[in-house]
Design an enzyme around this catalytic site. Structure first.
Site, PDB file in Angstrom:
ATOM      1  N   ASP A 191       0.728  -1.296  -0.077  1.00 15.17           N
ATOM      2  CA  ASP A 191      -0.026  -0.097  -0.055  1.00 15.17           C
ATOM      3  C   ASP A 191       0.874   1.149   0.074  1.00 15.17           C
ATOM      4  O   ASP A 191       2.103   1.212   0.185  1.00 15.17           O
ATOM      5  CB  ASP A 191      -1.077  -0.017   1.218  1.00 15.17           C
ATOM      6  CG  ASP A 191      -0.321  -0.523   2.376  1.00 15.17           C
ATOM      7  OD1 ASP A 191       0.876  -0.548   2.599  1.00 15.17           O
ATOM      8  OD2 ASP A 191      -1.045  -0.993   3.290  1.00 15.17           O
ATOM      9  N   ASN A 250      -7.294  -2.771  14.480  1.00 13.09           N
ATOM     10  CA  ASN A 250      -8.914  -2.969  14.079  1.00 13.09           C
ATOM     11  C   ASN A 250      -9.073  -4.158  13.030  1.00 13.09           C
ATOM     12  O   ASN A 250      -9.929  -4.562  12.465  1.00 13.09           O
ATOM     13  CB  ASN A 250      -9.183  -1.716  13.406  1.00 13.09           C
ATOM     14  CG  ASN A 250      -8.449  -1.394  12.216  1.00 13.09           C
ATOM     15  OD1 ASN A 250      -7.709  -2.146  11.362  1.00 13.09           O
ATOM     16  ND2 ASN A 250      -9.238  -0.110  11.447  1.00 13.09           N
ATOM     17  N   HIS A 277      -7.263  -4.705  10.347  1.00 15.37           N
ATOM     18  CA  HIS A 277      -6.937  -4.579   8.823  1.00 15.37           C
ATOM     19  C   HIS A 277      -5.484  -5.222   8.316  1.00 15.37           C
ATOM     20  O   HIS A 277      -4.867  -5.625   9.227  1.00 15.37           O
ATOM     21  CB  HIS A 277      -6.991  -3.189   8.774  1.00 15.37           C
ATOM     22  CG  HIS A 277      -5.816  -2.218   8.843  1.00 15.37           C
ATOM     23  ND1 HIS A 277      -5.551  -1.124   9.360  1.00 15.37           N
ATOM     24  CD2 HIS A 277      -4.116  -2.572   9.441  1.00 15.37           C
ATOM     25  CE1 HIS A 277      -4.572  -0.496   9.568  1.00 15.37           C
ATOM     26  NE2 HIS A 277      -3.591  -1.705   9.747  1.00 15.37           N
ATOM     27  N   GLU A 329      -9.789  -2.017   5.466  1.00 18.08           N
ATOM     28  CA  GLU A 329     -10.287  -1.381   6.953  1.00 18.08           C
ATOM     29  C   GLU A 329     -11.499  -2.514   6.903  1.00 18.08           C
ATOM     30  O   GLU A 329     -11.926  -3.089   5.957  1.00 18.08           O
ATOM     31  CB  GLU A 329     -10.500   0.004   6.785  1.00 18.08           C
ATOM     32  CG  GLU A 329      -9.319   0.995   6.595  1.00 18.08           C
ATOM     33  CD  GLU A 329      -8.481   0.972   7.822  1.00 18.08           C
ATOM     34  OE1 GLU A 329      -8.402   0.092   8.528  1.00 18.08           O
ATOM     35  OE2 GLU A 329      -8.091   2.229   8.064  1.00 18.08           O
TER      36      GLU A 329
HETATM   37  P1  PGA Z   1       2.483  -1.813  12.603  1.00 19.21           P
HETATM   38  O1  PGA Z   1       1.435  -1.505  11.422  1.00 19.21           O
HETATM   39  O2  PGA Z   1       3.524  -2.874  12.121  1.00 19.21           O
HETATM   40  O3  PGA Z   1       3.151  -0.378  12.571  1.00 19.21           O
HETATM   41  O4  PGA Z   1       2.018  -1.891  13.886  1.00 19.21           O
HETATM   42  C1  PGA Z   1       0.834  -2.768  11.137  1.00 19.21           C
HETATM   43  C2  PGA Z   1      -0.693  -2.362  10.362  1.00 19.21           C
HETATM   44  O5  PGA Z   1      -1.137  -1.583  10.468  1.00 19.21           O
HETATM   45  O6  PGA Z   1      -0.842  -3.268   9.318  1.00 19.21           O
END
Ligand code: PGA
Length: 239
Positions: free
Chosen positions: A67, A136, A138, A143
């Site tokens: 992304d 959450n 995702h 999302e």
């Molecule tokens: P993080 O992000 O590795 O910074 O915890 C993970 C995500 O939100 O997919």
């Protein structure tokens, strides 16, 4: 799903790196799906060590990132493009032309997303996709509510994600509200998936993934329908 619980970040990263290194050793032109965020940083350090100390050759590797924020140029401190070059690609011998990261500044995002999907298909699909997980649930920027058959597209970020990611920006209002993300359908077509999670702020999302129902409200639960998923977590995330 294979679940590996490790004592700390270093052990998690080494375990994940072993799988990627093995894949590149078996097939030098492997297609690897990379992720950004704090979680895979240790894994990227291990890959850099494998390049420097064991001469692991990345010249044939093809990469696709999950992304990118819409509206951030590649040079922006918080762009995922910059993240990948700063934390991995600049330190190994990957070829620039083999690196694919969504471009958040394109004038025709829809056309770009279609082209991104086509490129993945043209190289024969993703061999290993690395994933993190949001609080959450995702995966990438899919999302809650994302369709399981969704493809690469522009999405709106939830308040929770914007808040979580605001720690990297000076002001919460600087966090982009939209992103280009691979879809859940795109991710599910990867032949192998490695999901990494650490820290007790991820334990709820991991609990839902391992013990909850498969539901669009917890997007990562779609992974239960995939045949080859390895989940590597630390003790806190496993709590
Ligand atoms: P993080 O992000 O590795 O910074 O915890 C993970 C995500 O939100 O997919």
């Amino acid at each position: 799903m294979k679940i590996l619980i490790k004592n700390n970040d270093e052990k998690m990263s080494k375990e994940a790196a072993k799988i990627i290194i093995n894949q590149i050793n078996i097939k030098s032109n492997s297609v690897i799906g990379f992720a950004t965020g704090g979680t895979p940083l240790g894994l990227y350090k291990e890959l850099i060590i494998a390049y420097n100390e064991d001469n692991l050759d990345f010249t044939q590797m093809i990469t696709f990132n999950l992304d990118e924020y819409v509206g951030l140029p590649k040079s922006h401190e918080q762009s995922y493009n910059k993240f990948m070059w700063d934390n991995l690609f600049n330190h190994i011998n990957v070829k620039k032309e083999n690196v694919n990261i969504p471009d958040g500044m394109v004038s025709d995002p829809e056309g770009f997303c279609k082209e991104y999907e086509k490129k993945i298909e043209e190289v024969g699909g993703i061999d290993i996709q690395i994933l993190g997980i949001g609080r959450n649930g995702h995966i990438a920027f899919n999302e809650p509510g994302s369709e399981f058959d969704s493809r690469t597209r522009v999405v709106r970020l939830t308040e929770e994600t914007i808040k979580d990611n605001s720690i990297f920006f000076e002001d919460i209002h600087d966090v982009p509200t939209k992103a280009i993300t691979m879809g859940l359908g795109t991710i599910m077509e990867a032949r192998k998936i490695i999901l990494l999670a650490r820290g007790n702020n991820k334990s709820d999302a991991i609990n839902k993934l391992l013990n909850g129902l498969v539901t669009k409200e917890a997007p990562a639960t779609v992974l239960k329908n995939h045949k080859n998923v390895t989940i590597i977590i630390d003790k806190e995330a496993a709590e």
